[in-house]
Design a protein around this motif. Sequence first.
Motif, PDB file in Angstrom:
ATOM      1  N   THR A   1       9.575  13.261  10.351  1.00 52.12           N
ATOM      2  CA  THR A   1       8.213  12.900  10.762  1.00 52.12           C
ATOM      3  C   THR A   1       7.720  11.679   9.976  1.00 52.12           C
ATOM      4  O   THR A   1       8.204  11.394   8.871  1.00 52.12           O
ATOM      5  CB  THR A   1       7.216  14.054  10.496  1.00 52.12           C
ATOM      6  N   GLY A   2       6.726  11.033  10.561  1.00 56.20           N
ATOM      7  CA  GLY A   2       6.134   9.881   9.888  1.00 56.20           C
ATOM      8  C   GLY A   2       5.566  10.259   8.537  1.00 56.20           C
ATOM      9  O   GLY A   2       5.727   9.526   7.546  1.00 56.20           O
ATOM     10  N   ALA A   3       4.895  11.408   8.486  1.00 53.95           N
ATOM     11  CA  ALA A   3       4.279  11.836   7.219  1.00 53.95           C
ATOM     12  C   ALA A   3       5.330  11.995   6.131  1.00 53.95           C
ATOM     13  O   ALA A   3       5.124  11.590   4.981  1.00 53.95           O
ATOM     14  CB  ALA A   3       3.532  13.155   7.424  1.00 53.95           C
TER      15      ALA A   3
ATOM     16  N   VAL B   1       6.492   8.491   4.885  1.00 56.59           N
ATOM     17  CA  VAL B   1       5.590   7.790   3.954  1.00 56.59           C
ATOM     18  C   VAL B   1       5.592   8.498   2.592  1.00 56.59           C
ATOM     19  O   VAL B   1       5.598   7.844   1.541  1.00 56.59           O
ATOM     20  CB  VAL B   1       4.150   7.669   4.508  1.00 56.59           C
TER      21      VAL B   1
ATOM     22  N   TYR C   1      -3.724   5.454   7.809  1.00 54.57           N
ATOM     23  CA  TYR C   1      -3.488   6.886   8.008  1.00 54.57           C
ATOM     24  C   TYR C   1      -2.012   7.142   7.736  1.00 54.57           C
ATOM     25  O   TYR C   1      -1.155   6.451   8.294  1.00 54.57           O
ATOM     26  CB  TYR C   1      -3.835   7.303   9.443  1.00 54.57           C
ATOM     27  N   PHE C   2      -1.715   8.127   6.904  1.00 53.56           N
ATOM     28  CA  PHE C   2      -0.324   8.328   6.486  1.00 53.56           C
ATOM     29  C   PHE C   2       0.208   9.732   6.779  1.00 53.56           C
ATOM     30  O   PHE C   2       1.210  10.139   6.198  1.00 53.56           O
ATOM     31  CB  PHE C   2      -0.192   8.041   4.982  1.00 53.56           C
ATOM     32  N   GLY C   3      -0.487  10.481   7.648  1.00 54.95           N
ATOM     33  CA  GLY C   3       0.003  11.825   7.971  1.00 54.95           C
ATOM     34  C   GLY C   3      -0.702  12.893   7.155  1.00 54.95           C
ATOM     35  O   GLY C   3      -1.642  12.618   6.407  1.00 54.95           O
TER      36      GLY C   3
ATOM     37  N   GLU D   1      -1.024   0.279   6.153  1.00 55.09           N
ATOM     38  CA  GLU D   1      -0.777   0.345   7.585  1.00 55.09           C
ATOM     39  C   GLU D   1      -1.177  -1.037   8.109  1.00 55.09           C
ATOM     40  O   GLU D   1      -2.350  -1.411   8.046  1.00 55.09           O
ATOM     41  CB  GLU D   1      -1.646   1.448   8.214  1.00 55.09           C
TER      42      GLU D   1
ATOM     43  N   ASP E   1       3.538   0.751   6.270  1.00 56.32           N
ATOM     44  CA  ASP E   1       3.719   1.933   7.113  1.00 56.32           C
ATOM     45  C   ASP E   1       3.761   1.459   8.572  1.00 56.32           C
ATOM     46  O   ASP E   1       2.737   1.147   9.170  1.00 56.32           O
ATOM     47  CB  ASP E   1       2.569   2.918   6.885  1.00 56.32           C
TER      48      ASP E   1
ATOM     49  N   VAL F   1       4.877   3.189  11.162  1.00 51.96           N
ATOM     50  CA  VAL F   1       5.113   4.337  12.051  1.00 51.96           C
ATOM     51  C   VAL F   1       4.598   4.045  13.471  1.00 51.96           C
ATOM     52  O   VAL F   1       5.245   4.398  14.452  1.00 51.96           O
ATOM     53  CB  VAL F   1       4.483   5.620  11.448  1.00 51.96           C
ATOM     54  N   LYS F   2       3.437   3.395  13.577  1.00 55.48           N
ATOM     55  CA  LYS F   2       2.938   3.035  14.915  1.00 55.48           C
ATOM     56  C   LYS F   2       3.519   1.723  15.409  1.00 55.48           C
ATOM     57  O   LYS F   2       3.762   1.550  16.603  1.00 55.48           O
ATOM     58  CB  LYS F   2       1.411   2.874  14.892  1.00 55.48           C
TER      59      LYS F   2
ATOM     60  N   LYS G   1       7.741   7.617  15.290  1.00 60.48           N
ATOM     61  CA  LYS G   1       7.239   7.533  16.672  1.00 60.48           C
ATOM     62  C   LYS G   1       8.233   6.892  17.644  1.00 60.48           C
ATOM     63  O   LYS G   1       9.242   7.498  17.983  1.00 60.48           O
ATOM     64  CB  LYS G   1       5.889   6.810  16.682  1.00 60.48           C
TER      65      LYS G   1
HETATM   66  C1  LIG Z   1       0.637   4.856  10.500  1.00 60.35           C
HETATM   67  C2  LIG Z   1       1.044   6.292  10.523  1.00 60.35           C
HETATM   68  N1  LIG Z   1       1.692   6.797   9.476  1.00 60.35           N
HETATM   69  C3  LIG Z   1       2.078   8.087   9.439  1.00 60.35           C
HETATM   70  C4  LIG Z   1       1.800   8.923  10.485  1.00 60.35           C
HETATM   71  C5  LIG Z   1       2.235  10.358  10.432  1.00 60.35           C
HETATM   72  O1  LIG Z   1       3.276  10.537  11.328  1.00 60.35           O
HETATM   73  P1  LIG Z   1       3.618  12.014  11.851  1.00 60.35           P
HETATM   74  O2  LIG Z   1       2.423  12.486  12.614  1.00 60.35           O
HETATM   75  O3  LIG Z   1       4.854  11.815  12.684  1.00 60.35           O
HETATM   76  O4  LIG Z   1       3.883  12.847  10.650  1.00 60.35           O
HETATM   77  C6  LIG Z   1       1.121   8.437  11.601  1.00 60.35           C
HETATM   78  C7  LIG Z   1       0.798   9.326  12.732  1.00 60.35           C
HETATM   79  O5  LIG Z   1      -0.007   9.036  13.588  1.00 60.35           O
HETATM   80  C8  LIG Z   1       0.735   7.086  11.632  1.00 60.35           C
HETATM   81  O6  LIG Z   1       0.079   6.569  12.666  1.00 60.35           O
END
Ligand SMILES: Cc1ncc(COP(=O)(O)O)c(C=O)c1O
Length: 412
Positions: free
Chosen positions: A120-122, A125, A146-148, A195, A224, A226-227, A255
């Motif tokens: 997962t993204g969380a 990070v 936002y980091f999860g 981010e 970050d 992730v997006k 993602k």
């Molecule tokens: C920039 C960013 N980092 C981390 C996350 C967390 O990812 P996840 O929901 O897959 O754990 C998100 C989720 O929206 C995100 O947008």
Amino acid sequence: MSASDDWRRRASAVVAADASTGSKRPMALYGPTSDEGAPVHYVRASGCRVTTVDGRTLVDLTSALGSVALGYAEPEVTQRVHEAAAAGHVAGLTHASEVTLAERLVDLIPCADRVLFLKTGAEAVAAAVRLARAYTGRDVVVGSGYFGWLDWWSTGPGVTAGASADFVGVPFDDVPALEAAVDAASGRLAAIVLEPVVERLPSATWLRAARRLCDRSGAVLVFDEVKTGCRLHVGGFQATGDAGDVVPDLATFGKALANGYPLAAVVGRRDVMAAARRAWISSTLASEATALAAAHAVLDRHAREDVCARLRLHGEALCDTVREAMAECAVREVTLMGLPQMWFLRFGGDADVSTRREARFLDATRAAGVLFKRGAYNYPTLAHDATIDDAVARAAHVGFAAVRQLDDSEGR
Ligand SMILES: Cc1ncc(COP(=O)(O)O)c(C=O)c1O
């Protein structure tokens, strides 16, 4: 009772907080004033459409919170996932596709010499932060974004003050705030985690300030992505040219990397990533091979065509369609914001008014066959092509007309 309501009721009896993904809870999807019959559960998703438990098929602009960029159930991805599952997607050894996927990411992402996969993204990070702390031997992390859901940067019920005591949040694109937070950390700064896109592109000045502050103090700069990874550019925001000359030390992907299959990655500079030999970062299924296969299929598609350029074009067309409807309905105080690849509507008014106006828009557009995202973001995919223009135009008209009617009835 509609099938949707029945599933909602069943969910709330057995699923904590109604849905395991926060952004898929009824309240998150539709807001506090939304009607009861709004669908929360689906049975099928294909291309850019989702079929709800009521049997209605809607054009879906949310694209699974941006985790899908090629389209739902994209045939090539699905095929590769089936093959990986049939070949045995886990074993006591690591599947060779972990190595081949890492090799491809090292080629594609500017900052990547080494890769570590997670789910997962969380997690990604959190792993980047642990690597930065292990590498520097320091503790403070300054971050923007936002980091999860994990503890290292969170506040709220269930998070001890100590867990996130060494995290300092700063606003997006604010150089003085970043400098002040780094100053306050003095010799304790382990990392700056940014981010890179939040509702808009950042200034080069902010990114350069972050780079300079890290270089000066020996801290680690983390993007970050992730997006933004595999959406703005296959190599992330850092590869777009909008990052100027700034290359982070570490970056996180998730993602769209595997088109919605559970895969995330931390990538980065060889010496910083080497901390993974000392810091404990490990998850049983981190390298299971269905998600790796999905990511290979995603990268194959990026290799064959400029996926991100098409996402941009599709996004621009959708934004134009929505803006036209907005103008034709002469709705006031609604603004289309963001980038074409990740855009959203902001409804003006104080908090209550804005919530009511947005909920009215979402209810009306959904009834007209299109699922818009509440808040940020609507994400185009390859499947959001010209064939949906009419549907989106019609729904947007109905939605903005409904907002105007609400405004008129409330004397705005
Ligand atoms: C920039 C960013 N980092 C981390 C996350 C967390 O990812 P996840 O929901 O897959 O754990 C998100 C989720 O929206 C995100 O947008």
